[in-house]
Design a protein around this motif. Structure first.
Motif, short mmCIF file in Angstrom:
data_model
loop_
_atom_site.label_atom_id
_atom_site.label_comp_id
_atom_site.label_asym_id
_atom_site.label_seq_id
_atom_site.Cartn_x
_atom_site.Cartn_y
_atom_site.Cartn_z
N ALA A 133 0.83 -1.21 0.00
CA ALA A 133 0.00 0.00 0.00
C ALA A 133 0.87 1.26 0.00
N LEU A 134 1.89 1.28 0.83
CA LEU A 134 2.76 2.45 0.92
C LEU A 134 3.47 2.72 -0.40
N ARG A 135 4.05 1.69 -0.99
CA ARG A 135 4.80 1.89 -2.22
C ARG A 135 3.90 2.35 -3.36
N MET A 136 2.71 1.79 -3.47
CA MET A 136 1.83 2.17 -4.57
C MET A 136 1.37 3.62 -4.44
N LEU A 137 1.18 4.08 -3.22
CA LEU A 137 0.80 5.48 -3.01
C LEU A 137 1.92 6.44 -3.39
N VAL A 160 -4.65 -4.60 1.97
CA VAL A 160 -3.99 -3.55 1.20
C VAL A 160 -4.94 -2.36 1.07
N GLY A 161 -6.21 -2.64 0.75
CA GLY A 161 -7.20 -1.58 0.61
C GLY A 161 -7.39 -0.78 1.88
N GLN A 162 -7.46 -1.47 3.01
CA GLN A 162 -7.62 -0.77 4.29
C GLN A 162 -6.39 0.08 4.60
N CYS A 163 -5.22 -0.44 4.27
CA CYS A 163 -3.99 0.33 4.51
C CYS A 163 -3.93 1.56 3.61
N ILE A 164 -4.35 1.43 2.36
CA ILE A 164 -4.37 2.58 1.45
C ILE A 164 -5.27 3.68 2.00
N ILE A 165 -6.44 3.31 2.51
CA ILE A 165 -7.36 4.30 3.09
C ILE A 165 -6.68 5.08 4.21
N GLN A 166 -6.03 4.35 5.12
CA GLN A 166 -5.43 4.99 6.29
C GLN A 166 -4.19 5.80 5.95
N LEU A 167 -3.35 5.28 5.07
CA LEU A 167 -2.14 6.00 4.67
C LEU A 167 -2.50 7.24 3.86
N ALA A 168 -3.56 7.16 3.04
CA ALA A 168 -4.01 8.32 2.29
C ALA A 168 -4.54 9.39 3.25
N ARG A 169 -5.31 8.98 4.22
CA ARG A 169 -5.86 9.95 5.18
C ARG A 169 -4.75 10.68 5.92
N ILE A 170 -3.70 9.96 6.30
CA ILE A 170 -2.57 10.59 7.00
C ILE A 170 -1.95 11.68 6.13
N ARG A 171 -1.97 11.47 4.82
CA ARG A 171 -1.39 12.44 3.88
C ARG A 171 -2.38 13.49 3.40
N GLY A 172 -3.61 13.46 3.91
CA GLY A 172 -4.62 14.42 3.48
C GLY A 172 -5.19 14.13 2.12
N ILE A 173 -5.10 12.87 1.68
CA ILE A 173 -5.58 12.47 0.36
C ILE A 173 -6.94 11.79 0.50
N HIS A 174 -7.90 12.19 -0.32
CA HIS A 174 -9.24 11.61 -0.30
C HIS A 174 -9.22 10.22 -0.93
N SER A 175 -10.13 9.36 -0.49
CA SER A 175 -10.23 8.03 -1.08
C SER A 175 -11.66 7.70 -1.47
N VAL A 176 -11.81 7.23 -2.72
CA VAL A 176 -13.08 6.72 -3.23
C VAL A 176 -12.93 5.20 -3.29
N ASN A 177 -13.86 4.49 -2.66
CA ASN A 177 -13.67 3.05 -2.44
C ASN A 177 -14.83 2.24 -3.01
N ILE A 178 -14.48 1.16 -3.68
CA ILE A 178 -15.47 0.29 -4.31
C ILE A 178 -15.41 -1.08 -3.65
N ILE A 179 -16.57 -1.61 -3.25
CA ILE A 179 -16.66 -2.94 -2.66
C ILE A 179 -17.66 -3.76 -3.46
#
Length: 375
Positions: free
Chosen positions: A173-177, A198-217
């Protein structure tokens, strides 16, 4: 003349005693050497092995493995925990691009404590927690012997299950961001498979960086509860695939900017939904294909939107010159875990219940958290 012969006999007797003493000392030295050699061995180990590729629930078995000699730069680690990842299952099935030769011990990441060390090892002590880094095969066993360079010391205050799982999913997740698009605070990403680790980590790492996330389940029973869980992690919006069967998905973004970066781990129609959200010149990174269906891209997406399609494979990245760099990244991720800023659902299972945990990981017992084997 008799006196001379007597002196010679005494000299011979003395020489004989010296030879006997020398032989005795040599024998004792050899015995000590054998005992020292025996002391530089690992304990016997229990391991999950497979002798041929095939369904993991039928080809794996638990066996006793003999002790292993410790060389001067070796470290013997008593494993504490190791996860069952989808890639572990694929290796056993024989469908993963890189896999150990059979017979092989399963597992590819985990955490253990230093049990004993070779004479030249510095900077480690018995009881220290270490993880294999870069990741390597064979973590589903109670004792592992590898050179010191194969181990990375971590903070023992880290929760066991997170220490065992940091080097595959969170690091992906970190590397892809960070590796594909230069994202700034206020930008947005879109992803499918948002409930994966990975998806959950992307959400949290994005939030730490102030990046919005749109998520599909995917559509499933209890999807509203899943949405709330992801929003508590920091997801801005969460949609089921059926909710996106509209002509203009971007009309659902409200105040969120069009995503510059998308992540796909599903394929098929789900990947097409990620592409629909991307802005002009956006990039979609594929790191998995759970649906086992190809990605279909419209001609207009290339010509008029100038979209880019990329791929990411953590093992290839770690085998590059990034191996040392990833150690500091792992420490950063574990710092976030200890601060309560990075979390995901897991279940610890005893080693003697391995095959039950494997059934859960294979989906034979319904939807289950990630299975972590505790030794």
């Amino acid at each position: 003349m008799a006196t001379v012969r007597l002196a010679a006999i005494k000299a011979l007797n003395g020489s004989s005693r010296l030879r006997n003493l020398s032989c005795s000392l040599n024998h004792r030295c050899k015995a000590l050497s054998i005992r020292a050699f025996s002391a530089a061995m690992s304990p016997p180990s229990k391991a999950v092995v497979y002798d041929l590729h095939g369904p993991p629930d039928t080809v794996t078995r638990i066996i006793e493995r003999p002790p292993v000699e410790l060389k001067e730069n070796d470290v013997c680690v008593k494993m504490l925990a190791a996860p069952i990842n989808p890639s572990d299952i694929n290796r056993i099935e024989g469908v993963y691009p890189v896999r150990p030769q059979v017979p092989a011990v399963g597992g590819y990441e985990g955490v253990g404590e230093v049990y004993s060390m070779g004479s030249s090892v510095k900077g480690l002590s018995p009881g220290d927690w270490v993880i294999p880094l870069p990741t390597s095969s064979g973590t589903w066993q109670t004792y592992i012997v590898k050179e010191q360079s194969a181990w990375h010391k971590i903070n023992k205050d880290t929760p066991l299950e997170y220490a065992a799982t940091v080097t595959v999913n969170p690091l992906t997740a970190l590397r892809m961001l960070e590796d594909f698009v230069n994202l700034n605070s206020g930008d947005a990403i879109v992803q499918n498979g948002a409930t994966s680790i990975v998806g959950q980590c992307i959400i949290q790492l994005a939030r730490i960086r102030g990046i919005h996330s749109v998520n599909i389940i995917r559509d499933r029973a209890g999807s509203d509860e899943v949405k709330e869980k992801l929003k508590k992690l920091g997801a801005d919006v969460v949609y089921t695939e059926s909710q996106l069967e509209v002509k203009n998905v971007k009309g659902l973004l409200a105040n969120i900017p069009e995503p510059a970066l998308g992540f796909n781990c599903v394929g098929g129609n789900s990947a097409s939904l990620v592409l629909k959200f991307l802005r002009q010149g956006g990039t979609m990174v594929t790191y998995g294909g759970m649906a086992k269906k190809p990605i279909t891209v419209s001609t207009s997406s290339f010509i008029f939107k100038d979209l880019s399609l990329r791929g990411f494979w953590l093992q290839k990245w770690m085998n590059s010159d990034k191996a040392e760099e990833c150690r500091s990244m792992v420490d950063y991720l574990l710092d976030l875990v200890r601060e309560g800023k990075l979390k995901y659902e897991m279940e610890l299972s005893p080693f003697n219940e391995f095959h039950t945990a494997l059934d859960k990981a294979l989906g034979k017992l319904g939807s289950q958290p990630k299975q972590i084997i505790q030794f």
